[in-house]
Design a protein around this motif. Structure first.
Motif, PDB file in Angstrom:
ATOM      1  N   ASN A 109      45.230  34.126  40.411  1.00 13.26           N
ATOM      2  CA  ASN A 109      46.824  34.310  41.500  1.00 13.26           C
ATOM      3  C   ASN A 109      47.853  34.709  40.404  1.00 13.26           C
ATOM      4  O   ASN A 109      48.139  33.931  39.599  1.00 13.26           O
ATOM      5  CB  ASN A 109      47.594  33.813  42.503  1.00 13.26           C
ATOM      6  CG  ASN A 109      48.208  34.678  43.340  1.00 13.26           C
ATOM      7  OD1 ASN A 109      48.761  35.827  43.047  1.00 13.26           O
ATOM      8  ND2 ASN A 109      49.709  34.087  44.330  1.00 13.26           N
ATOM      9  N   TYR A 134      45.876  38.860  48.747  1.00 12.78           N
ATOM     10  CA  TYR A 134      43.906  37.583  47.682  1.00 12.78           C
ATOM     11  C   TYR A 134      43.346  36.823  49.308  1.00 12.78           C
ATOM     12  O   TYR A 134      42.253  36.789  49.823  1.00 12.78           O
ATOM     13  CB  TYR A 134      44.576  36.148  47.032  1.00 12.78           C
ATOM     14  CG  TYR A 134      45.510  35.658  47.846  1.00 12.78           C
ATOM     15  CD1 TYR A 134      45.527  34.777  49.012  1.00 12.78           C
ATOM     16  CD2 TYR A 134      46.919  35.442  46.809  1.00 12.78           C
ATOM     17  CE1 TYR A 134      46.706  33.700  49.220  1.00 12.78           C
ATOM     18  CE2 TYR A 134      47.728  35.062  47.375  1.00 12.78           C
ATOM     19  CZ  TYR A 134      47.642  33.693  48.429  1.00 12.78           C
ATOM     20  OH  TYR A 134      49.009  33.166  48.770  1.00 12.78           O
ATOM     21  N   ASP A 174      38.812  30.169  43.527  1.00  9.21           N
ATOM     22  CA  ASP A 174      40.006  30.763  43.001  1.00  9.21           C
ATOM     23  C   ASP A 174      40.952  29.525  42.855  1.00  9.21           C
ATOM     24  O   ASP A 174      41.262  28.200  43.928  1.00  9.21           O
ATOM     25  CB  ASP A 174      40.538  31.147  44.423  1.00  9.21           C
ATOM     26  CG  ASP A 174      38.511  32.147  44.755  1.00  9.21           C
ATOM     27  OD1 ASP A 174      38.482  32.724  44.635  1.00  9.21           O
ATOM     28  OD2 ASP A 174      38.224  31.497  45.575  1.00  9.21           O
ATOM     29  N   VAL A 180      45.427  30.021  44.450  1.00  8.01           N
ATOM     30  CA  VAL A 180      46.350  31.644  44.912  1.00  8.01           C
ATOM     31  C   VAL A 180      47.460  31.004  44.644  1.00  8.01           C
ATOM     32  O   VAL A 180      48.569  31.282  44.735  1.00  8.01           O
ATOM     33  CB  VAL A 180      45.139  32.209  46.123  1.00  8.01           C
ATOM     34  CG1 VAL A 180      44.432  33.125  45.885  1.00  8.01           C
ATOM     35  CG2 VAL A 180      44.962  31.384  46.759  1.00  8.01           C
TER      36      VAL A 180
END
Ligand code: NCD
Length: 292
Positions: free
Chosen positions: A119, A106, A3, A5
């Motif tokens: 994000n 998140y 991910d 973010v």
């Protein structure tokens, strides 16, 4: 990396590697990823640039892009963000770009679903791909960050752009000064007046006054804000010859920036938008290729 973010997740060398990869996309064009991943862009706040530029980046990488309109989705019937994301995961979506008004939205998703989250902005929290495109634009101009003097001016307290850039730019060796009204400093140490020193910077980054995140009516008129904190024509004339003007946009003409400066020779505002596609391709590639 599953991910992205926050800029805080990325080391300096990881940031530079992403910028290099983006540079490669700019120079040689896009190449489709080896696997056909499925992605979707969930925007629960308005967006023109970030959403469309992610979509263009996704298409250039040969991804399947599943349309999602938050205003027509079951979130309107009360479905939670978590349940929406679990649903898209079950349907076969590999990665989501999410913009949401809640800071840290998140945290309720990461580790609880296997879908990758990028994000696209969490309230006044973080906006990592905007920061990467700002860094890319600065490096394209000056070659490195070491010793550059950078002013970030405007509604700092409410700005995820300022928050994402502050830490990354400082870690990369730039000197960052914040300029804002005393009411809008948030956690930042800021100055409250333009002076020769600030106007002598290499980069002047202006931020939009984010009325949608203010509880009270603005204490400024357009003119009073422009005169005190905006980049006026007169101030721009005092900038260094090779200095540049950045703005994440949308800009308010005549408020944080004089409208004649938006496309002036120092402005890189539309180049920032172009660069957004390259850095988003680099981020999507890194995250999706890391999935198996
Ligand atoms: C910014 C955002 O949404 O955080 N815009 C953008 O993503 N290009 C800044 C803003 O809205 O003022």
């Amino acid at each position: 990396m599953n991910d992205l973010v926050s800029m805080k997740q990325l080391s300096e060398s990881e940031i530079l590697a992403l910028l290099d990869r983006a540079q490669n996309f700019e120079t040689y064009g896009a190449r489709e990823l080896p696997k056909k991943y499925t992605v979707s862009n969930l925007f629960f706040e308005p967006s023109t640039r970030t959403k469309t530029s992610f979509e263009v980046a996704e298409r250039k990488l040969g991804l399947d892009v599943v349309p999602f309109e938050s205003g027509l989705s079951s979130t309107i019937k009360g479905e939670t963000l978590y349940d929406t994301v679990k649903t898209l995961e079950s349907i076969g979506v590999d990665a989501l770009v999410i913009r949401h008004p809640d800071v840290g939205y998140y945290n309720q998703l990461i580790g609880k679903t296997n879908i990758s989250i990028i994000n696209g902005g969490d309230g006044s929290g973080q906006h990592p791909t905007q920061s990467l495109l700002d860094l890319y634009t600065i490096r394209e101009e000056f070659g490195s960050f070491e010793g550059l003097n950078i002013v970030i001016a405007g509604d700092i307290a409410h700005s995820r752009v300022a928050r994402s850039n502050a830490d990354a730019l400082t870690r990369l060796g730039a000197n960052v000064t914040f300029l804002c009204p005393t009411e809008w400093c948030g956690e930042f140490n800021a100055v409250h007046e333009w002076d020769e020193n600030l106007l002598n910077s290499d980069v002047i980054m202006l931020l939009r006054v984010q009325h949608e995140r203010h509880n009270e009516k603005s204490i400024f008129t357009k003119e009073s804000y422009h005169n005190q904190y905006g980049l006026t024509l007169e101030r721009a004339k005092r900038m260094k010859e090779n200095a540049i003007i950045l703005h994440p946009a949308p800009f308010n003409r005549g408020v944080e920036i004089d409208e004649n400066l938006i496309e002036c020779s120092k402005s890189r505002i539309f180049k920032q938008m172009e660069n957004g596609v390259y850095v988003r391709m680099a981020v999507l590639e890194l995250i999706l290729n890391g999935r198996n």
